[in-house]
Design a protein around this motif. Sequence first.
Motif, PDB file in Angstrom:
ATOM      1  N   PRO A  64     -21.875 -12.141 -37.829  1.00 53.36           N
ATOM      2  CA  PRO A  64     -21.005 -11.715 -38.935  1.00 53.36           C
ATOM      3  C   PRO A  64     -19.687 -11.123 -38.452  1.00 53.36           C
ATOM      4  N   ALA A  65     -19.695 -10.461 -37.294  1.00 49.03           N
ATOM      5  CA  ALA A  65     -18.447  -9.900 -36.766  1.00 49.03           C
ATOM      6  C   ALA A  65     -17.443 -11.001 -36.471  1.00 49.03           C
ATOM      7  N   ALA A  66     -17.938 -12.131 -35.968  1.00 53.58           N
ATOM      8  CA  ALA A  66     -17.050 -13.242 -35.628  1.00 53.58           C
ATOM      9  C   ALA A  66     -16.376 -13.803 -36.875  1.00 53.58           C
ATOM     10  N   ARG A  67     -17.029 -13.649 -38.025  1.00 48.62           N
ATOM     11  CA  ARG A  67     -16.403 -14.110 -39.268  1.00 48.62           C
ATOM     12  C   ARG A  67     -15.346 -13.127 -39.750  1.00 48.62           C
ATOM     13  N   ASP A  68     -15.563 -11.825 -39.483  1.00 42.19           N
ATOM     14  CA  ASP A  68     -14.709 -10.793 -40.060  1.00 42.19           C
ATOM     15  C   ASP A  68     -13.492 -10.468 -39.198  1.00 42.19           C
ATOM     16  N   ILE A  69     -13.658 -10.516 -37.879  1.00 42.82           N
ATOM     17  CA  ILE A  69     -12.565 -10.131 -36.993  1.00 42.82           C
ATOM     18  C   ILE A  69     -12.212 -11.302 -36.103  1.00 42.82           C
ATOM     19  N   ARG A  70     -10.937 -11.469 -35.866  1.00 47.86           N
ATOM     20  CA  ARG A  70     -10.454 -12.604 -35.104  1.00 47.86           C
ATOM     21  C   ARG A  70     -10.384 -12.246 -33.633  1.00 47.86           C
ATOM     22  N   LEU A  71     -11.451 -12.572 -32.910  1.00 41.06           N
ATOM     23  CA  LEU A  71     -11.489 -12.374 -31.476  1.00 41.06           C
ATOM     24  C   LEU A  71     -11.855 -13.700 -30.827  1.00 41.06           C
ATOM     25  N   SER A  72     -11.439 -13.870 -29.598  1.00 38.75           N
ATOM     26  CA  SER A  72     -11.830 -15.062 -28.867  1.00 38.75           C
ATOM     27  C   SER A  72     -13.310 -14.972 -28.522  1.00 38.75           C
ATOM     28  N   PRO A  73     -13.947 -16.120 -28.246  1.00 35.90           N
ATOM     29  CA  PRO A  73     -15.360 -16.062 -27.832  1.00 35.90           C
ATOM     30  C   PRO A  73     -15.580 -15.140 -26.645  1.00 35.90           C
ATOM     31  N   GLY A  74     -14.624 -15.129 -25.696  1.00 33.36           N
ATOM     32  CA  GLY A  74     -14.773 -14.254 -24.537  1.00 33.36           C
ATOM     33  C   GLY A  74     -14.720 -12.793 -24.907  1.00 33.36           C
ATOM     34  N   GLU A  75     -13.814 -12.456 -25.834  1.00 30.72           N
ATOM     35  CA  GLU A  75     -13.715 -11.065 -26.282  1.00 30.72           C
ATOM     36  C   GLU A  75     -14.961 -10.646 -27.042  1.00 30.72           C
ATOM     37  N   LEU A  76     -15.476 -11.543 -27.879  1.00 34.78           N
ATOM     38  CA  LEU A  76     -16.715 -11.240 -28.606  1.00 34.78           C
ATOM     39  C   LEU A  76     -17.869 -11.034 -27.633  1.00 34.78           C
ATOM     40  N   TRP A  77     -17.951 -11.888 -26.638  1.00 35.35           N
ATOM     41  CA  TRP A  77     -19.020 -11.782 -25.650  1.00 35.35           C
ATOM     42  C   TRP A  77     -18.962 -10.438 -24.937  1.00 35.35           C
ATOM     43  N   ASP A  78     -17.737 -10.090 -24.459  1.00 34.74           N
ATOM     44  CA  ASP A  78     -17.593  -8.827 -23.729  1.00 34.74           C
ATOM     45  C   ASP A  78     -17.980  -7.639 -24.609  1.00 34.74           C
ATOM     46  N   ARG A  79     -17.561  -7.675 -25.858  1.00 39.08           N
ATOM     47  CA  ARG A  79     -17.735  -6.514 -26.748  1.00 39.08           C
ATOM     48  C   ARG A  79     -19.174  -6.365 -27.235  1.00 39.08           C
ATOM     49  N   PHE A  80     -19.849  -7.476 -27.494  1.00 41.20           N
ATOM     50  CA  PHE A  80     -21.161  -7.398 -28.132  1.00 41.20           C
ATOM     51  C   PHE A  80     -22.315  -7.664 -27.186  1.00 41.20           C
ATOM     52  N   ILE A  81     -22.129  -8.513 -26.196  1.00 38.68           N
ATOM     53  CA  ILE A  81     -23.259  -9.003 -25.410  1.00 38.68           C
ATOM     54  C   ILE A  81     -23.241  -8.522 -23.964  1.00 38.68           C
ATOM     55  N   ASP A  82     -22.069  -8.604 -23.325  1.00 39.90           N
ATOM     56  CA  ASP A  82     -22.036  -8.422 -21.875  1.00 39.90           C
ATOM     57  C   ASP A  82     -22.614  -7.082 -21.427  1.00 39.90           C
TER      58      ASP A  82
END
Length: 85
Positions: A64-82
Amino acid sequence: MTTGPAPGSEPSAATEVHACAQPTWRCTACEQPWPCPPARQALADQFGTDRVGLSVYMGEMLAPAARDIRLSPGELWDRFIDWTR
Ligand SMILES: [Zn+2]
């Protein structure tokens, strides 16, 4: 029906919850991009040794965050998963 806070239910700063506000995905306590460092620590404590469970949970938050905020896949990965690894 009554409105307003019940007696004795005032939030305490000592037990401040670093939750995510949607759709901004900023912390409700410190207003950093969620998960902020205190939120990451709280999640890590909550899941303990279950790092797989933690990464699955964060993956579910990422969608759901990927739908709401415009981040690159790499930024999403770093912020949520890494950080869960
Ligand atoms: Zn926070």
